[in-house]
Design a protein around this motif. Structure first.
Motif, short mmCIF file in Angstrom:
data_model
loop_
_atom_site.label_atom_id
_atom_site.label_comp_id
_atom_site.label_asym_id
_atom_site.label_seq_id
_atom_site.Cartn_x
_atom_site.Cartn_y
_atom_site.Cartn_z
N THR A 73 41.82 39.13 35.05
CA THR A 73 41.05 38.07 35.70
C THR A 73 39.77 37.74 34.94
OG1 THR A 73 40.09 39.82 37.04
CG2 THR A 73 41.89 38.58 38.02
N GLY A 74 39.27 36.53 35.22
CA GLY A 74 38.00 36.08 34.64
C GLY A 74 36.93 36.00 35.70
N PHE A 75 35.96 35.09 35.50
CA PHE A 75 34.79 35.03 36.37
C PHE A 75 35.13 34.71 37.83
CE2 PHE A 75 30.81 34.36 33.55
CZ PHE A 75 31.22 35.38 32.72
N LEU A 76 36.19 33.94 38.06
CA LEU A 76 36.48 33.52 39.43
C LEU A 76 37.44 34.45 40.15
CD1 LEU A 76 36.67 29.63 39.08
CD2 LEU A 76 34.72 31.08 39.62
N GLY A 77 38.34 35.07 39.44
CA GLY A 77 39.29 35.97 40.08
C GLY A 77 38.75 37.38 40.28
N THR A 78 37.92 37.83 39.35
CA THR A 78 37.47 39.22 39.37
C THR A 78 36.73 39.63 40.64
OG1 THR A 78 37.37 39.28 36.95
CG2 THR A 78 36.06 40.92 38.13
N PRO A 79 35.80 38.83 41.18
CA PRO A 79 35.06 39.29 42.36
C PRO A 79 35.94 39.63 43.56
CG PRO A 79 33.98 37.37 41.39
CD PRO A 79 35.31 37.52 40.71
N TYR A 80 37.12 39.00 43.66
CA TYR A 80 37.96 39.17 44.84
C TYR A 80 39.16 40.08 44.61
CZ TYR A 80 35.38 34.86 45.88
OH TYR A 80 34.40 33.92 46.05
N LEU A 81 39.38 40.50 43.38
CA LEU A 81 40.61 41.20 43.03
C LEU A 81 40.82 42.46 43.87
CD1 LEU A 81 43.09 41.71 41.25
CD2 LEU A 81 41.55 42.60 39.47
#
Length: 883
Positions: free
Chosen positions: A716-724
């Protein structure tokens, strides 16, 4: 009691202990930590209904406030000077609005509070605190002043004014701002510990002023005010393409000192053409490039009495009054914090003298030196060494990050910059006279003055270092605005980075005032059509706006701050901006699909060098946009419910249903597979409830399979990582979340830790496994976005969770989830009600959990691997059982 059996005595003692500690008898209740609009004794309250907050001290368990009484007056003896009082049977203790007579400008109000609790105890009145209102626009009688002629020199000008105070002083308050940055002095001393004032805001919309109490430092008789100005963000290089003078071409000062004498009379001293100005020893100062200081040009004593002005001092020029909107400072100032001495001083393979401070930080280096006049010493700053061990600055792009000091005669001198800051761990020293020793150098960290609130630690040294890195990434990038990086020629308030990290930030430090201030600039720089810029304050093109996950900062941070601090005011203030943003998306959407515009997408996602087999985790940007369209709409609905806007709730709930239906139609196959088969696609679709409930478990399974396919690595990048990891935990895959968190090889959170990082990197592989670097165009080693995992660590490992329905941790969910071979973990969080603690150990099959809940809060404890749900009030608790 001697006749009781041993077990009976134990039970009796326990019951006696419980009775003493649970009853209100003999228990005292006190009030502490009073604030106004999140600030302690603030000097520049602009709003008409500031909010009062306090915390309660009580040793009794299950303590709740049952009522409060606030009184406000115009003197320390509030009863004799009372202007407003309120009594309320309520357990609210956060941001109670002032609702008395209209507040007068530039007036100090004193206040205190007392409370009753549910045990029948009444506190004493709290210590008296104060708040002072700011200046109305009409109260400003000072003139903007600048240097004589055009302000074309790079040298920082110095302004001075002698004032004669002829009576005994009661109160002296200074109101100061500048176009550029200022450093103000009185009688030879700095007047405050603030740096980079007046701060960076959307200058075209509003300019902050600061207020300083000079009562103790102003003296009867002759006094001297001295102020230096720097280019700062206002006039200096900022943004891309060597952009200068973005806000204006003239540095200027506005200063107003209002003195009240003991006889009740007043006198006001202001900037005008009686002030004198000359060039100072700061030959140049630029945020990206550093500062050059020539000690030979110092005017010793210029800021004190007894100094004789020469012909170089010219009358200041009065500038025409513009349409500047002056506002009181609402966020924390930038101040000095930790100091570091060198770990080592060494020669690189290229023969350069380099100092290692052991921590990547933001601030500057204090230098002590002595040498012949004209000696030039240059300090150049870098984050890392290259593969060969040489000083590496290529990733700074065009930023020089160099401070140069030119010595005067053979006196020992101590240098530090004034209007610039650097991001660094290593410093290259050139031109130092004699032997360079550790006592000559001290690194100073500077960042916004946010109180630490959270701590996290575990049995894993690597996780503890990750937490350290997250905190230092926040410190280094929270320098008045939430910057994306603090070292290269950028340092801008990127909105996507800020929204991704906001909840983690609120665990580590008190960021209520910091984000309240910055969100006002988000609103100010929002385009008329409702679109939101990539960076705030916006120094890019007006066209650079509207990217999904970046512009959604308009809805995400207000809601996150409401949940973290119970601040309904930020929702009220930002609601129009939130609504404008959602309405903008609706205006460009077609058939409820946001499938147009320029988007960054899942920025810096996993992209291997040789992608012949399609392993790059590319997620369709319009799919991402649609998920954030839904998310922002949901947050707008949430805010509308809190604010009682029922018509908006109905309108946007109808819209949200259509948005999700359009997403499914566009992006999901009949078998439930997403057209972008990436981790980020499934994470965002699940996090924002884009899929029908019947398809969600299957989607979670696909996400897990994708992670397993990559060998338990994230992509994941900046948008997927926080919620993974949040999505994995939500759907019962805590083990997979831990596998990702504890993964030590690239790409992972711990890979940079294993590579020696002391802050969060911009890229998963900023330094590659062979020691080479990622592309130098974009390779910051202090970039907090991926530190968003801290939110999951606090919530799931330590188990400290807010409940949105009772925000600010009025109600708490304690729900730790052991895993990852951890044998212990603990977290603490200082909330608006007090400190929460959650600490557990897992040894020899026995799980032990210790929990502390602050007074006036309650908690629900979910014990892992059991069906037990314990509802508890304030106090400390211990749980222990076979796991």
């Amino acid at each position: 009691m001697n006749q009781l059996s041993f077990p009976a005595r134990v039970i009796f003692i326990f019951l006696l202990f419980f009775f003493i500690h649970s009853s209100g008898f003999s228990q005292k209740i006190t009030v502490k930590d009073l604030t106004v609009d999140h600030l302690v004794n603030p000097f520049s309250i602009d709003q008409s209904h500031p909010g009062f907050s306090w915390k309660i001290n009580s040793e009794a368990k299950n303590t709740m406030q049952s009522s409060y009484e606030i009184r406000v007056g115009k003197g320390l003896s509030i009863e004799k000077n009372q202007v407003w009082t309120v009594k309320n049977n309520s357990d609210q203790s956060v941001l109670i609005p002032y609702n008395g007579p209209d507040l007068e400008s530039k007036t100090k109000y004193y206040w205190q509070v007392r409370v009753k609790d549910n045990h029948g105890n009444t506190s004493s009145w709290s210590a008296v605190q104060f708040f002072q209102t700011g200046l109305d626009q009409k109260d400003w009688i000072a003139h903007w002043i600048a240097v004589e002629g055009k302000d074309t020199s790079s040298v920082s000008p110095m302004f001075r004014k002698e004032i004669n105070v002829q009576k005994k002083i009661s109160v002296a308050m200074a109101y100061i701002t500048a176009k550029g940055l200022y450093e103000a002095r009185l009688n030879g001393e700095r007047i405050s510990n603030h740096y980079f004032a007046p701060g960076w805001t959307s200058y075209k919309n509003h300019l902050q002023y600061q207020v300083y109490d000079l009562t103790k430092s102003l003296k009867k008789g002759l006094n001297v005010i001295g102020v230096s100005l720097g280019d700062g963000w206002y006039k200096g290089r900022i943004g891309f393409a060597a952009q200068k003078q973005f806000y204006g071409d003239t540095r200027a000062l506005l200063f107003q000192l209002e003195v009240t004498y003991t006889d009740g009379s007043t006198e006001i001293f202001v900037t005008d053409d009686t002030w004198k100005s000359t060039n100072g020893p700061i030959l140049s100062s630029n945020i990206y490039d550093g500062e050059t200081y020539d000690a030979r040009k110092e005017s010793v004593g210029w800021d004190n009495t007894g100094y004789k002005e020469n012909d170089d001092w010219k009358a200041a020029r009065i500038l025409p009054k513009g349409n500047e909107k002056l506002v009181g400072m609402s966020g924390p100032p930038v101040t000095r914090h930790e100091e570091f001495k060198p770990l080592k001083i060494f020669k690189t393979p290229l023969g350069e003298t380099v100092v290692d401070f052991g921590q990547n930080l933001v601030g500057w280096v204090m230098l002590k030196a002595k040498g012949t006049a004209g000696t030039k010493i240059t300090l150049t700053h870098a984050e890392v060494l290259d593969k060969a061990g040489n000083f590496y600055t290529t990733n700074l792009r065009s930023a020089r990050q160099a401070n140069q000091y030119i010595l005067k005669d053979n006196a020992t001198q101590i240098f530090e910059p004034h209007f610039t800051f650097q991001g660094f761990r290593y410093v290259k020293v050139e031109g130092y006279p004699g032997e360079l020793t550790a006592d000559a150098l001290t690194a100073v960290a500077l960042y916004s003055d946010m109180q630490p609130t959270g701590s996290f630690k575990s049995s894993s040294p690597l996780l503890n270092q990750l937490q350290h890195n997250i905190q230092w990434g926040q410190k280094g990038n929270f320098v008045d605005v939430p910057t994306d990086c603090p070292q290269r020629d950028e340092r801008l308030g990127w909105t996507g980075d800020a929204q991704a990290f906001a909840t983690t930030a609120a665990y580590n430090m008190n960021v209520a005032g910091f984000f309240t201030k910055w969100m006002k600039d988000v609103s100010a720089d929002q385009l008329e059509n409702g679109s939101v810029p990539f960076v705030v304050p916006n120094v890019l093109s007006p066209r650079d706006a509207g990217s999904a996950g970046w512009a959604d900062v308009a809805t995400i941070i207000p809601w996150d701050m409401y949940v973290a601090y119970g601040d309904k005011g930020i929702l009220s203030t930002q609601y129009a901006s939130m609504k404008k943003w959602v309405d903008y998306i609706s205006s460009v959407a077609k058939n409820d699909l946001w499938n147009s515009g320029s988007h960054f997408g899942d920025w810096l996602f996993y992209r291997p060098n040789d992608d012949n087999d399609g392993r790059a985790a590319v997620t369709d940007k319009y799919m991402i946009a649609q998920t954030f369209y839904a998310h922002s709409t949901q947050l707008l609905i949430n805010a509308a419910k809190v604010l009682g806007k029922s018509e908006d709730v109905e309108k946007y709930e109808t819209l949200l249903k259509r948005i999700k239906e359009a997403f499914v139609k566009e992006n999901m196959t009949a078998n439930g597979k997403l057209t972008s088969n990436t981790q980020t696609a499934y994470v965002l679709a699940l996090q924002f409830d884009m899929l029908p409930e019947a398809n969600r478990n299957q989607a979670a399974e696909r996400l897990v399979q994708n992670i397993r396919d990559y060998g338990n690595h994230l992509t994941t990048g900046f948008l997927g990582t926080p919620y993974l990891c949040h999505v994995l935990s939500r759907f019962g895959y805590d083990d997979v979340a831990y596998d990702l968190l504890m993964q030590e090889s690239y790409p992972s959170w711990l890979y940079p830790v294993k590579m020696g990082a002391t802050t969060i990197w911009e890229r998963w592989d900023g330094i590659k496994q062979d020691g080479s670097f990622q592309t130098p165009d974009m390779n910051s080693f202090n970039h907090y976005a991926y530190g968003a995992i801290g939110d999951w660590m606090y919530k799931n490992i330590a188990g400290i969770n807010p409940i949105a329905e009772k925000p600010g941790y009025k109600e708490i969910l304690i729900s730790p989830k052991p895993g990852g071979k951890l044998t212990s973990a603990s977290g603490e969080l200082e909330t608006v009600y007090g400190k929460i603690k959650s600490s557990w150990t897992l040894l020899d099959g026995v799980f032990k959990l210790d929990v502390s809940v602050p007074p006036n809060s309650t908690a629900t404890v979910l014990l892992p691997r059991t069906d037990r749900k314990e509802k508890i009030g304030s106090g400390s608790y211990h749980f222990e059982y076979k796991y």
